[in-house]
Design a protein around this motif. Structure first.
Motif, PDB file in Angstrom:
ATOM      1  N   ARG A  38     -37.014   4.589  38.390  1.00  0.00           N
ATOM      2  CA  ARG A  38     -36.235   5.630  37.703  1.00  0.00           C
ATOM      3  C   ARG A  38     -36.968   6.220  36.508  1.00  0.00           C
ATOM      4  NH1 ARG A  38     -30.821   5.717  39.434  1.00  0.00           N
ATOM      5  NH2 ARG A  38     -30.308   3.986  40.825  1.00  0.00           N
ATOM      6  N   SER A  39     -38.264   6.387  36.647  1.00  0.00           N
ATOM      7  CA  SER A  39     -39.057   7.007  35.590  1.00  0.00           C
ATOM      8  C   SER A  39     -38.648   8.458  35.399  1.00  0.00           C
ATOM      9  CB  SER A  39     -40.549   6.959  35.942  1.00  0.00           C
ATOM     10  OG  SER A  39     -41.030   5.635  35.950  1.00  0.00           O
ATOM     11  N   THR A  40     -38.783   8.942  34.168  1.00  0.00           N
ATOM     12  CA  THR A  40     -38.678  10.372  33.901  1.00  0.00           C
ATOM     13  C   THR A  40     -40.062  10.971  34.069  1.00  0.00           C
ATOM     14  OG1 THR A  40     -36.833  10.100  32.370  1.00  0.00           O
ATOM     15  CG2 THR A  40     -38.121  12.124  32.183  1.00  0.00           C
ATOM     16  N   TRP A  41     -40.145  12.001  34.903  1.00  0.00           N
ATOM     17  CA  TRP A  41     -41.423  12.601  35.267  1.00  0.00           C
ATOM     18  C   TRP A  41     -41.542  14.018  34.721  1.00  0.00           C
ATOM     19  CZ3 TRP A  41     -45.218   9.907  37.611  1.00  0.00           C
ATOM     20  CH2 TRP A  41     -44.870   8.741  38.315  1.00  0.00           C
ATOM     21  N   ARG A  42     -42.778  14.425  34.518  1.00  0.00           N
ATOM     22  CA  ARG A  42     -43.066  15.835  34.282  1.00  0.00           C
ATOM     23  C   ARG A  42     -43.019  16.555  35.627  1.00  0.00           C
ATOM     24  NH1 ARG A  42     -48.216  15.261  30.045  1.00  0.00           N
ATOM     25  NH2 ARG A  42     -47.020  14.171  28.419  1.00  0.00           N
TER      26      ARG A  42
END
Length: 293
Positions: A38-42
């Motif tokens: 559940r990483s926040t990505w660019r």
């Protein structure tokens, strides 16, 4: 299918996140190479796909006509007077491109230089085109672009974590052209809204997803084409958006007739995806595993 995807990621030494889903279920959500779940990505240039979808919402609402000239809406514009929304969304404006690193704090004026050729003649990729789209959307809707983005996404997908990065400066500079961030599940929710026609009615979705063969199958904010994929009985219609910015690459691929979505984020700037239409390479092999098994 999940085991085939996992084996492919291991074989390629992949570091990042891969998500495969249909309209209702997440079938694969695999992270590899030490990436947290559940990483926040660019989102990089998937931001342009979102800008195109926001524009089409205004077309559907009757506030925008794709083929109306827009330069008259921008004060002191010296660009070609026949440039339209469609030209901006397909990167066929004929405007000179300016490197993001050379943009002033407000890049709109710098992006409105004199045209190098008449609009509609050639595809030439420009971040400036989406910057102008964002400014025009603000004028048409009377809402700042960040507010428009949040409200329209919330209406279509519910709560989300998508936003326009304000830092670091080298990412924030891209604005609507490349500074969106969010999770892979946020991007899935956006894609599902498109597939389910919750974002746009079918006729407007079709307009957005019609690729132009003479221009390399560029559509509005994405590319739309058919490609033969190993294991599939016939060529598969795909809507593909790719991006890369400051340490991240992304692929957002929908197969509308199959109702399937494949999303890839990787931390490897030099990771080689290949081209689907060539029938080989990582993206082709991933789609073969995800769509054709």
């Amino acid at each position: 299918m999940a085991s085939r995807v996992t084996a492919l990621l291991a074989r390629e030494g992949f570091a990042g996140e891969v998500l495969v889903a249909d309209r209702e279920r997440v079938q694969v959500n695999e992270v590899a190479g030490g990436v947290p779940q559940r990483s926040t990505w660019r989102w990089a240039s998937v931001s342009k796909q979102v800008a195109a979808a926001l524009t089409m919402r205004q077309v559907q609402a009757g506030l925008v006509k794709l083929d109306e000239p827009v330069m008259g809406r921008l004060p002191a514009a010296t660009a070609h007077p026949r440039i339209t929304w469609r030209h901006l969304l397909m990167h066929t404006t004929g405007l000179e491109d300016i490197e993001v690193s050379d943009w002033p704090a407000d890049p709109v004026g710098a992006c409105l230089g004199k045209a190098r050729q008449p609009p509609g003649e050639r595809f030439e990729y420009r971040n400036c085109d989406t910057v102008l789209v964002a400014r025009l959307l603000q004028q048409v809707t009377g809402r700042p672009y960040a507010q428009l983005l949040h409200e329209e996404l919330t209406a279509a997908v519910g709560p989300h974590r998508v936003s326009i990065a304000s830092s670091p400066p080298e990412l924030a500079a891209y604005g609507a052209a490349g500074a969106l961030t969010g999770t892979a599940l946020d991007l899935l929710a956006f894609d599902r809204a498109l597939l389910a026609r919750r974002w746009l009615q079918a006729e407007y979705t079709q307009v957005m997803w019609t690729g132009e063969p003479a221009l390399g199958y560029v559509a509005l904010g994405a590319w739309a084409f058919e490609a033969p994929i190993r294991g599939c009985t016939q060529p598969v219609a795909l809507v593909e958006r790719r991006g890369a910015v400051r340490g991240v690459q992304v692929r957002n691929i929908m197969a509308p007739t199959l109702g399937k979505i494949v999303i890839v984020f990787t931390l490897a700037e030099d990771f080689e995806f290949g081209e689907v239409w060539q029938g080989q390479g990582f993206t082709h092999d991933l789609l073969s595993a995800a769509l054709c098994g």
